[in-house]
Design an enzyme around this catalytic site. Structure first.
Site, PDB file in Angstrom:
ATOM      1  N   TYR A   7       0.700  -0.878  -0.248  1.00 19.54           N
ATOM      2  CA  TYR A   7      -0.006   0.338  -0.109  1.00 19.54           C
ATOM      3  C   TYR A   7       0.539   1.747   0.086  1.00 19.54           C
ATOM      4  CZ  TYR A   7      -3.849   3.335   1.515  1.00 19.54           C
ATOM      5  OH  TYR A   7      -4.644   3.875   1.484  1.00 19.54           O
TER       6      TYR A   7
ATOM      7  N   LYS B  76       0.761   4.480  -2.879  1.00 21.88           N
ATOM      8  CA  LYS B  76       0.923   6.014  -2.456  1.00 21.88           C
ATOM      9  C   LYS B  76       1.715   6.540  -3.058  1.00 21.88           C
ATOM     10  CE  LYS B  76      -3.735   5.338  -1.262  1.00 21.88           C
ATOM     11  NZ  LYS B  76      -4.478   6.076  -2.090  1.00 21.88           N
TER      12      LYS B  76
END
Length: 258
Positions: A152, A156
């Site tokens: 994740y 990002k």
């Protein structure tokens, strides 16, 4: 979040008692509330979004139209959840048609700032590799990605890097694009997270941050208004971290991993 604010304004989520927005632009929602005066709404969704599927969006669109709200709907082929500026996808058309003086904001996350520094080569690869080739990058191989949180964080970081690269293309059309990386913002999703199994970790982040509280949607909106408006005319290709100091505490204080 955009749909909720369109229905109720920002005061419902801890913001100031401001007028409701005059229009809503949203990428996906499962929001089902319907007020008596919903603002005109533009909707974009990925055809292959399994997190907030088009069927959920289309139910809301039908309800809005039945209530007399003006709605414009775009469903993009071969796209999943959270496609950002659409570089290398069917949503890339945004950058092909944006008008001179136009501006865009993509929402990233504080998580991208928890990743250790990448090399110049890794940054360039995340920013410019065609989407269909991203999973061939050495840094994204299973033996390099430690766990779902690491994945994740990389995604990002890639989000903000790809917007930075996209700003070059938008600039040739006289337009701007930036990212905002929010921390914990009091929205319906955040409330669910705070009350769920990850709640203690979230509350610890808030307690140990410099601000000592979560953010509100109108605070994110204030930064968005700066980036989209004339006062932000010199800002493009940038990422704005707004997390109340959680990332500062992560790197330099009590939230630092032991």
């Amino acid at each position: 979040m955009a749909a909720s604010i369109g229905s109720h304004g920002v005061a419902r989520y801890g913001g100031k008692d401001l007028p409701k927005p005059s229009a809503v632009v949203m990428a996906y929602t499962a929001h089902s509330d319907l007020s008596a005066d919903e603002p005109p709404t533009f909707v974009a969704v990925g055809e292959e979004d399994v997190i907030a599927p088009p069927s959920a969006m289309e139910r809301r669109i039908a309800a809005l139209r039945q209530a007399g709200t003006e709605v414009e709907y775009r469903k993009y082929k071969e796209l999943g959840h959270g496609f950002g500026p659409g570089t290398g996808t069917s949503a890339e058309e945004f950058g092909n048609v944006i008008a001179r003086g136009g501006a865009g904001v993509v929402i990233a996350s504080q998580s991208g700032h928890r990743l250790p520094p990448l090399s110049t080569e890794q940054n360039a690869a995340l920013a410019t590799t065609p989407t269909e080739d991203l999973l061939t990058l050495p840094m994204l191989q299973p033996d390099q990605v430690e766990d779902p949180l690491h994945a994740y964080q990389v995604s990002k970081r890639g989000n903000s890097l790809r917007v930075m690269a996209e700003a070059v293309r938008w600039g040739k059309r006289g337009a701007r694009i930036n990212t905002i990386s929010p921390g914990i913002i009091i929205t319906p999703l955040a409330k669910d997270e705070l009350e769920g199994p990850r709640g203690p970790g979230y509350r610890r982040m808030i307690e140990l941050s410099a601000a000592g509280r979560a953010g509100t949607p109108d605070e994110v909106g204030t930064v968005g208004a700066l980036l989209m408006g004339p006062d932000g005319a010199f800002i493009t290709g940038s990422d704005f971290l707004m997390d109340g100091g959680v990332t500062a505490a992560y790197w330099y204080s009590d939230l630092t991993p032991k």
